[in-house]
Design a protein around this motif. Structure first.
Motif, mmCIF file in Angstrom:
data_model
loop_
_atom_site.group_PDB
_atom_site.id
_atom_site.type_symbol
_atom_site.label_atom_id
_atom_site.label_comp_id
_atom_site.label_asym_id
_atom_site.label_seq_id
_atom_site.Cartn_x
_atom_site.Cartn_y
_atom_site.Cartn_z
ATOM 1 N N ASP A 157 0.807 -1.221 0.000
ATOM 2 C CA ASP A 157 0.000 0.000 0.000
ATOM 3 C C ASP A 157 0.842 1.274 0.000
ATOM 4 O O ASP A 157 0.327 2.356 0.293
ATOM 5 C CB ASP A 157 -0.925 0.007 1.221
ATOM 6 N N SER B 177 -0.674 4.118 -1.983
ATOM 7 C CA SER B 177 -2.114 4.326 -1.814
ATOM 8 C C SER B 177 -2.460 5.252 -0.655
ATOM 9 O O SER B 177 -3.591 5.255 -0.179
ATOM 10 C CB SER B 177 -2.806 2.969 -1.616
ATOM 11 N N GLN B 178 -1.521 6.061 -0.210
ATOM 12 C CA GLN B 178 -1.749 6.960 0.912
ATOM 13 C C GLN B 178 -2.117 8.362 0.410
ATOM 14 O O GLN B 178 -1.644 8.790 -0.643
ATOM 15 C CB GLN B 178 -0.483 7.053 1.768
ATOM 16 N N ASN C 22 -11.391 7.151 -3.673
ATOM 17 C CA ASN C 22 -10.773 5.826 -3.727
ATOM 18 C C ASN C 22 -11.835 4.754 -3.970
ATOM 19 O O ASN C 22 -11.625 3.820 -4.756
ATOM 20 C CB ASN C 22 -10.036 5.549 -2.413
ATOM 21 N N GLN D 286 -8.870 0.661 -10.712
ATOM 22 C CA GLN D 286 -7.902 -0.095 -9.931
ATOM 23 C C GLN D 286 -7.474 -1.378 -10.624
ATOM 24 O O GLN D 286 -6.395 -1.905 -10.360
ATOM 25 C CB GLN D 286 -8.516 -0.422 -8.558
ATOM 26 N N LYS E 203 -3.074 -1.440 -7.042
ATOM 27 C CA LYS E 203 -2.483 -0.807 -5.862
ATOM 28 C C LYS E 203 -1.924 0.577 -6.190
ATOM 29 O O LYS E 203 -0.963 1.035 -5.568
ATOM 30 C CB LYS E 203 -1.388 -1.694 -5.262
ATOM 31 N N VAL F 120 5.209 -2.764 -4.502
ATOM 32 C CA VAL F 120 3.820 -2.395 -4.746
ATOM 33 C C VAL F 120 3.179 -3.281 -5.807
ATOM 34 O O VAL F 120 2.059 -3.779 -5.643
ATOM 35 C CB VAL F 120 3.719 -0.915 -5.160
#
Length: 525
Positions: free
Chosen positions: A90, A93-94, A111, A141, A146, A474
């Motif tokens: 992740d 993905s922040q 998201n 996605q 990811k 990732v």
């Protein structure tokens, strides 16, 4: 009529890599101080820089000359928007590190839409119907797994869920693109394949044939480095097999595309166009072998030419338009920007166009402006992880090799973004993306021979390098370049040709220790 003009003499611009300005003149005056045409950035609500700020920016973005220690703030890849480097999948993905609590909620809703699986029409799930009828993926996605790089097929039997083929044919009479050609000097006229449109879709909803199946095969070429190490480069061959609607046009040009990583897009969008254009040198007047060019494309939203920033050939001017184009071409979802509910179905695919669609209800489009804005906000705020090992002696040595072999001629290390009234996460940040955002001729082996906008068939936009060392973590692979043919960073470097042939040859000639240090530096980004 708006035109593109190329400046005829060098710009004395302290702290930049150097080059010449290419701009769209939209009635904005030319800067008397630097003789640089001003490129309008209608997507940004900017606060002009003061002279003192401009001087500070020139100083802080000047190329490094001391490699005994990291530069100040170098570990903060995205300035205050930088996020901690996670050790799991992740990491990309922040949300931006400086995002507010309230805006983080919008990020999370975006998201959800980015991950949302669309279904075919008609459906009782009215907010999710409208898929296809032909498509490459059921969600964003699904390709940007990811939020990282897509996965190219390993062989002809592999399911290429993160790769597709763009397609177009020459528009020799300027027919479909005549208006764009009048507006944009240097525009290369093309048009979609008359049957298959602008890209090939390998899935379809029930009752409709998919357009094709991607077959891929590789041949290996061994390159021997100066120290005797051998590097094998795999040359791909792509075939559009099992065509569902008859043959492609005889002049069809195909371009393979693997989904790129998503981090830092909002910061790239916030770079002043002048800071990009000043590095252009289309005629290589400084004689360094590097002749970066700007792609300039027509904005559907702002109804004017704009600097291309996004996509492998910089074919889209903003994240919003890039997102809308992906909804239309990849998933078959209509938006207020691209309003056709049948996506990429051509006029000769009558059954495809006549299939049930998900628009026409309270949303009007299959994803409305609110949903499109949320996906755009999410994409704009995917945080860039902090650098690792910036003080490691091997990494510092690799940085010196990176600079001294001339990699910074295209992979510009740093910028300061514009001051923005309404995007605090991206406003006035010192960032380290390692890209000039320009087009470069990368030689015949990497050419797809398919133009896009002002980009020729041998040109590609310099990809940002931030986060590249976390690719395997990732994406569970280490495949690079536009079609994933390079299986390592070293292979990716050796594939460089054209304008980058000199830099590649220097890397081939490096002693083992220096080459290993270069790779260690890239892995720290």
């Amino acid at each position: 009529m708006n035109k593109i003009f190329t400046q005829s003499k060098p710009v004395n611009w302290s702290g930049c890599v150097g080059g010449f300005a290419v701009a769209v003149l939209l009635g904005t005056p030319i800067s008397a101080q630097n003789s640089i045409p001003v490129f309008d950035d209608p997507h940004l609500n900017t606060i002009p820089r003061t002279a003192a700020e401009a001087a500070r920016i020139s100083a802080v973005t000047a190329l490094a000359t001391d490699f005994s220690a990291p530069q100040k703030f170098e570990e903060k890849s995205a300035g205050a928007a930088t996020v901690r480097a996670r050790t799991d999948a992740d990491a990309f993905s922040q949300p931006s590190g400086n995002i507010s609590f309230e805006d983080e909620l919008d990020f999370k809703v975006g998201n959800g839409l980015f991950r949302k699986l669309w279904v075919s029409s008609p459906s009782s799930t009215l907010a999710s119907d409208g898929l296809g009828p032909i498509y490459n993926a059921r969600s964003c996605q699904r390709c940007h797994i990811k939020d990282g790089r897509g996965h190219p097929p390993e062989n002809a039997q592999d399911n290429a869920i993160s790769m597709f083929l763009r397609v177009s044919i020459p528009d020799l009479d300027g027919g479909s693109d005549a208006d764009a050609m009048e507006r944009i000097e240097g525009y290369i006229a093309t048009r979609p394949d008359p049957v298959y449109g602008s890209q090939l879709q390998d899935f379809a909803v029930q009752g409709h044939p998919a357009e094709y199946r991607l077959d891929i095969s590789y041949t290996e070429e061994v390159v021997t480095l100066a120290d005797g190490e051998k590097v094998s480069l795999r040359h791909p061959t792509y075939i559009a097999a099992d065509l569902g609607y008859g043959p492609l046009h005889t002049d069809a040009m195909l371009s393979p595309r693997v989904a790129p990583q998503m981090i830092g897009l909002g910061l790239l969008e916030a770079i002043a166009s002048d800071d990009i254009l000043v590095r252009t040198d289309p005629d290589d007047l400084d004689g360094d072998g590097i002749s970066g060019r700007a792609n300039v494309v027509w904005s559907q939203i702002h109804n004017q030419p704009m600097l291309g920033r996004f996509g492998l050939k910089a074919g889209s001017p903003t994240i919003l338009e890039q997102s809308a184009a992906a909804f239309a071409g990849d998933i078959g979802i209509s938006t207020p920007v691209f309003q056709a509910g049948f996506g990429d179905c051509s006029i000769l695919q009558a059954d495809c166009r006549d299939a049930p669609q998900g628009d026409g209800d309270d949303r009007v489009f299959e994803i409305d402006q609110t949903g499109l804005d949320l996906v755009t906000f999410y994409s704009r705020n995917l945080g860039v992880p902090a650098r690792r090992n910036v003080e490691d002696p091997q990494v510092l040595q690799g940085k010196q090799v990176f600079y001294e072999t001339g990699c910074t001629a295209c992979h510009t290390p740093s910028y300061v973004t514009q001051r923005l009234e309404d995007r605090p996460e991206q406003s006035f940040q010192l960032i380290w993306p390692y890209t000039d955002m320009l087009l470069h001729d990368m030689g015949p082996a990497l050419a797809d021979n398919r133009p896009e906008g002002r980009a020729t068939g041998t040109e590609w936009r310099t990809p940002p390098l931030w986060g590249i060392g976390l690719t395997a973590q990732v994406s569970d692979h280490s495949y690079f370049l536009h079609d994933g043919r390079a299986r390592s960073l070293l292979e990716a470097v050796i594939w460089h040709d054209g304008e980058a042939a000199g830099q590649r040859d220097k890397v081939i000639a490096l002693p083992t220790k220096e080459r290993d240090a270069l790779i260690a530096y890239l892995e720290s980004l």
